[in-house]
Design a protein around this motif. Structure first.
Motif, mmCIF file in Angstrom:
data_model
loop_
_atom_site.group_PDB
_atom_site.id
_atom_site.type_symbol
_atom_site.label_atom_id
_atom_site.label_comp_id
_atom_site.label_asym_id
_atom_site.label_seq_id
_atom_site.Cartn_x
_atom_site.Cartn_y
_atom_site.Cartn_z
ATOM 1 N N VAL A 120 -0.209 -12.420 7.480
ATOM 2 C CA VAL A 120 1.155 -12.015 7.841
ATOM 3 C C VAL A 120 2.119 -12.434 6.727
ATOM 4 O O VAL A 120 2.966 -11.648 6.277
ATOM 5 C CB VAL A 120 1.555 -12.622 9.221
ATOM 6 N N VAL A 121 1.945 -13.665 6.233
ATOM 7 C CA VAL A 121 2.828 -14.146 5.146
ATOM 8 C C VAL A 121 2.645 -13.260 3.909
ATOM 9 O O VAL A 121 3.621 -12.807 3.290
ATOM 10 C CB VAL A 121 2.511 -15.623 4.795
ATOM 11 N N GLU A 122 1.392 -12.986 3.605
ATOM 12 C CA GLU A 122 1.089 -12.174 2.416
ATOM 13 C C GLU A 122 1.727 -10.779 2.514
ATOM 14 O O GLU A 122 2.354 -10.297 1.565
ATOM 15 C CB GLU A 122 -0.440 -12.029 2.379
ATOM 16 N N ASN A 123 1.597 -10.169 3.689
ATOM 17 C CA ASN A 123 2.192 -8.829 3.894
ATOM 18 C C ASN A 123 3.711 -8.876 3.802
ATOM 19 O O ASN A 123 4.335 -7.968 3.251
ATOM 20 C CB ASN A 123 1.797 -8.281 5.265
ATOM 21 N N ALA A 124 4.292 -9.924 4.366
ATOM 22 C CA ALA A 124 5.761 -10.043 4.362
ATOM 23 C C ALA A 124 6.272 -10.156 2.926
ATOM 24 O O ALA A 124 7.220 -9.470 2.524
ATOM 25 C CB ALA A 124 6.170 -11.265 5.173
ATOM 26 N N VAL A 125 5.626 -11.005 2.156
ATOM 27 C CA VAL A 125 6.080 -11.234 0.771
ATOM 28 C C VAL A 125 5.915 -9.945 -0.047
ATOM 29 O O VAL A 125 6.819 -9.534 -0.799
ATOM 30 C CB VAL A 125 5.293 -12.411 0.146
ATOM 31 N N ARG A 126 4.784 -9.275 0.159
ATOM 32 C CA ARG A 126 4.556 -8.029 -0.586
ATOM 33 C C ARG A 126 5.621 -6.976 -0.221
ATOM 34 O O ARG A 126 6.180 -6.299 -1.080
ATOM 35 C CB ARG A 126 3.158 -7.493 -0.293
ATOM 36 N N ALA A 127 5.921 -6.906 1.070
ATOM 37 C CA ALA A 127 6.905 -5.915 1.527
ATOM 38 C C ALA A 127 8.280 -6.198 0.918
ATOM 39 O O ALA A 127 8.964 -5.281 0.449
ATOM 40 C CB ALA A 127 6.987 -5.940 3.051
ATOM 41 N N VAL A 128 8.671 -7.455 0.929
ATOM 42 C CA VAL A 128 10.014 -7.792 0.405
ATOM 43 C C VAL A 128 10.079 -7.483 -1.099
ATOM 44 O O VAL A 128 11.057 -6.898 -1.586
ATOM 45 C CB VAL A 128 10.353 -9.275 0.705
ATOM 46 N N LYS A 129 9.014 -7.816 -1.811
ATOM 47 C CA LYS A 129 9.022 -7.547 -3.272
ATOM 48 C C LYS A 129 9.099 -6.047 -3.530
ATOM 49 O O LYS A 129 9.837 -5.588 -4.399
ATOM 50 C CB LYS A 129 7.768 -8.119 -3.928
ATOM 51 N N ARG A 130 8.342 -5.300 -2.762
ATOM 52 C CA ARG A 130 8.351 -3.837 -2.959
ATOM 53 C C ARG A 130 9.743 -3.269 -2.653
ATOM 54 O O ARG A 130 10.259 -2.430 -3.386
ATOM 55 C CB ARG A 130 7.308 -3.193 -2.035
ATOM 56 N N ALA A 131 10.341 -3.769 -1.559
ATOM 57 C CA ALA A 131 11.688 -3.287 -1.198
ATOM 58 C C ALA A 131 12.695 -3.664 -2.277
ATOM 59 O O ALA A 131 13.579 -2.866 -2.620
ATOM 60 C CB ALA A 131 12.087 -3.865 0.157
ATOM 61 N N ARG A 132 12.568 -4.870 -2.834
ATOM 62 C CA ARG A 132 13.513 -5.305 -3.871
ATOM 63 C C ARG A 132 13.415 -4.450 -5.129
ATOM 64 O O ARG A 132 14.348 -4.377 -5.918
ATOM 65 C CB ARG A 132 13.290 -6.787 -4.222
ATOM 66 N N ASN A 133 12.270 -3.816 -5.342
ATOM 67 C CA ASN A 133 12.172 -2.903 -6.496
ATOM 68 C C ASN A 133 12.956 -1.627 -6.253
ATOM 69 O O ASN A 133 13.230 -0.879 -7.186
ATOM 70 C CB ASN A 133 10.711 -2.544 -6.766
ATOM 71 N N LEU A 134 13.282 -1.359 -4.991
ATOM 72 C CA LEU A 134 13.982 -0.111 -4.678
ATOM 73 C C LEU A 134 15.473 -0.313 -4.437
ATOM 74 O O LEU A 134 16.282 0.556 -4.751
ATOM 75 C CB LEU A 134 13.354 0.539 -3.430
ATOM 76 N N VAL A 135 15.837 -1.431 -3.820
ATOM 77 C CA VAL A 135 17.264 -1.728 -3.553
ATOM 78 C C VAL A 135 17.516 -3.221 -3.793
ATOM 79 O O VAL A 135 16.603 -4.039 -3.703
ATOM 80 C CB VAL A 135 17.669 -1.413 -2.082
ATOM 81 N N GLY A 136 18.776 -3.544 -4.062
ATOM 82 C CA GLY A 136 19.103 -4.953 -4.320
ATOM 83 C C GLY A 136 19.256 -5.752 -3.032
ATOM 84 O O GLY A 136 19.227 -6.973 -3.044
#
Ligand code: KIV
Ligand code: ZN
Length: 513
Positions: A120-136
């Motif tokens: 769950v932690v791994e998925n959360a971190v990956r999701a946030v990083k991916r989102a940060r590449n798209l919006v600030g």
């Protein structure tokens, strides 16, 4: 005002509110509400769940393309495809936010996600990083936080902040929290997480125990600086925290909270009316702030006190929340230009002259029946006109109901079905029942009537009645709306509108949240 003295108001009427059974809205309806939310000056509008369906994507996109003053946000699970779709919908936003979430309670991780906490932690971190590449601007939510373990929440939050989340939302997904405990959780998270100062802590409370507003305020007291809420408390099951209650509690009790919001409170009642009329969810008369009785004093002692000194029994004024913006604006002699201008002020811009002409003709019809036309009449008129715009398989051509003491009411009607006229006659226990039975004779829909409600739009016996008819068929639920000074006609229109919605198949399934 320092940022720590300000509470960010995040409105999720268009996303969590829409998850109420029967509250599904079309793209145009969502856009109208979004414009009103912008006028209300909410900081963030959660416009939808972009990956849920092509319709949801289009709604988020059109709101992101149009709204300039509020941040526009899309929800997404912690999945690559969800995040990419949210990013795409928000591409043209003046200010866009991706709100990604994953469940963190033992029960959700084990049974729903079937994941180990580390995954769950791994998925959360990956999701946030991916989102940060798209919006600030990225928000991360721990679904079912109020039933999650504190140590685990500290661990995941620290890592998602490190990965770039700037808002951390602690939802009470199932409405389980109680104020002292929930406030304590927020305080401990802020104190214990080493990088908590890099994010704003947010709350999102459901109302299953009737505590959504109390829990939100307890969290604000403990340091949360964003509240997620909905107009009229619309939302899944018992709903979400009501925006109007949160905002007015913070404003009226500034002495104890010492906090501000950016909300233009005079736009609260117009927003409430708009959401109620679009979704067909009436506002109960004794609802705080936006209920018809919220500022009405019935007892003689109270009336006397208020007349002598308003503050004896009133802690805020009706004007503060926009009750008196419902002024009489137009009458029989008003022209097209005045009509168009007032409609634009109320958030309705006609795309073509033909649309304006149709609405103006309806307005003239109404003005013939009703001497004073209020803003609420105009809002209902547009909802009613939109209800009969677009796909219309069933249309009321004529209706005649006889009803007299000691006799069984009988309805005779003509309904056009795909332009072919059909007539029917039926009796019923009352005139509305007779009209609905006659419609069913023609439509044979087999739908179940789940709710029938009538609301007087303004005061006076010449008021328009606004009727909501909720029908269910094969698990799909729709709310039909109809408005007219004759409530039997309004009821028939609402029933036919619901049948048209069922027929148009506009209901959509939401992916499991
Ligand atoms: O109630 C909830 O947990 C939610 C999240 C998706 C924020 O609506
Ligand atoms: Zn929710």
């Amino acid at each position: 005002m320092s940022s720590n003295d300000r509470v960010i108001i995040f409105d999720t009427t268009l996303r969590d509110g829409e998850q109420s059974p029967g509250a599904s809205m079309t793209r145009d309806e969502k856009l109208r509400i979004a414009k009103q939310l912008e006028k209300l000056r909410v900081d963030v509008i959660e416009a939808g769940f972009a990956i849920a369906s092509p319709g949801d994507f289009e709604s988020v996109k059109s709101i992101a393309d149009t709204i300039k003053e509020s941040t526009v946000c899309s929800l997404s699970r912690a999945l690559d495809a969800d995040i990419d779709r949210a990013g795409e919908a928000l591409k043209n936003a003046a200010s866009g936010r991706i709100h990604t979430f994953i469940a963190t309670s033992p029960i959700h991780m084990q049974y729903k996600l079937q994941m180990e906490p580390d995954q769950v932690v791994e998925n959360a971190v990956r999701a946030v990083k991916r989102a940060r590449n798209l919006v600030g601007d990225v928000e991360f939510s721990l679904e079912d936080a109020s039933r999650s373990e504190l140590d685990f929440m500290c661990r995941i939050i620290e890592q998602v902040i490190e990965a770039g989340a700037r808002t951390i939302n602690i939802p009470d997904t199932v409405g389980y929290a109680v104020p002292h405990e929930y406030g304590n959780t927020i305080r401990q998270l802020i104190e214990r997480i080493p990088n908590s100062d890099k994010a704003i802590f947010s709350v999102h409370c459901h109302n299953d125990l009737g505590l959504a507003v109390a829990n939100s305020l307890a969290a604000v007291n403990a340091g949360a600086r964003q509240v997620e809420c909905t107009i009229n408390g619309l939302g899944e099951r018992a709903g979400n925290a009501a925006l109007e209650e949160i905002v007015m509690a913070l404003r009226t009790r500034k002495d104890t909270f010492g906090l501000e919001t950016s909300i233009d409170t005079t736009q609260i009642v117009p927003a409430s009316r708009l959401v109620s009329s679009i979704t067909g969810f009436p506002v109960q008369p004794n609802k705080a702030i936006v209920g018809a009785n919220a500022f009405a004093h019935e007892s003689g002692i109270h009336q006397d006190g208020v007349l002598k000194h308003r503050e004896t029994y009133e802690i805020m004024t009706a004007e503060d929340v926009g009750w008196n913006t419902n002024r009489m604006v137009l009458g029989k002699l008003s022209g097209r230009a005045a009509f168009r201008a007032r409609m634009e002020e109320l958030g309705t811009v006609f795309a073509t002259d033909a649309e304006l002409n149709t609405a103006f003709a309806r307005f003239k019809e109404l003005a013939d029946k009703k001497s004073e036309i209020f803003d609420d009449d105009l809002v209902a008129l547009v909802s009613d006109a939109r209800a009969s715009a677009g796909h219309e398989k069933y249309k009321l051509s004529s209706l005649n109901v006889t009803s007299q003491t000691g006799e069984v009411p009988v309805a005779n009607l003509v309904v056009s079905v795909d332009t072919q006229e059909h007539s029917a006659e039926a009796s019923g226990s009352g005139p509305v029942d007779a009209a609905f039975k006659a419609i069913e004779q023609v439509a044979a829909s087999g739908a179940n009537l789940q709710l029938y409600s009538v609301n007087a739009i303004t005061s006076g016996t010449d008021s328009q009645g606004e009727v909501t008819v909720r029908l269910e068929k094969a698990g799909r639920i729709v709310n039909g709306l109809g408005a007219d000074t004759d409530i039997i006609i309004a009821s028939a229109k609402a029933y036919l509108h619901a049948l048209n919605l069922l027929d148009a198949n506009i209901q959509k399934a939401h992916p499991q949240v």
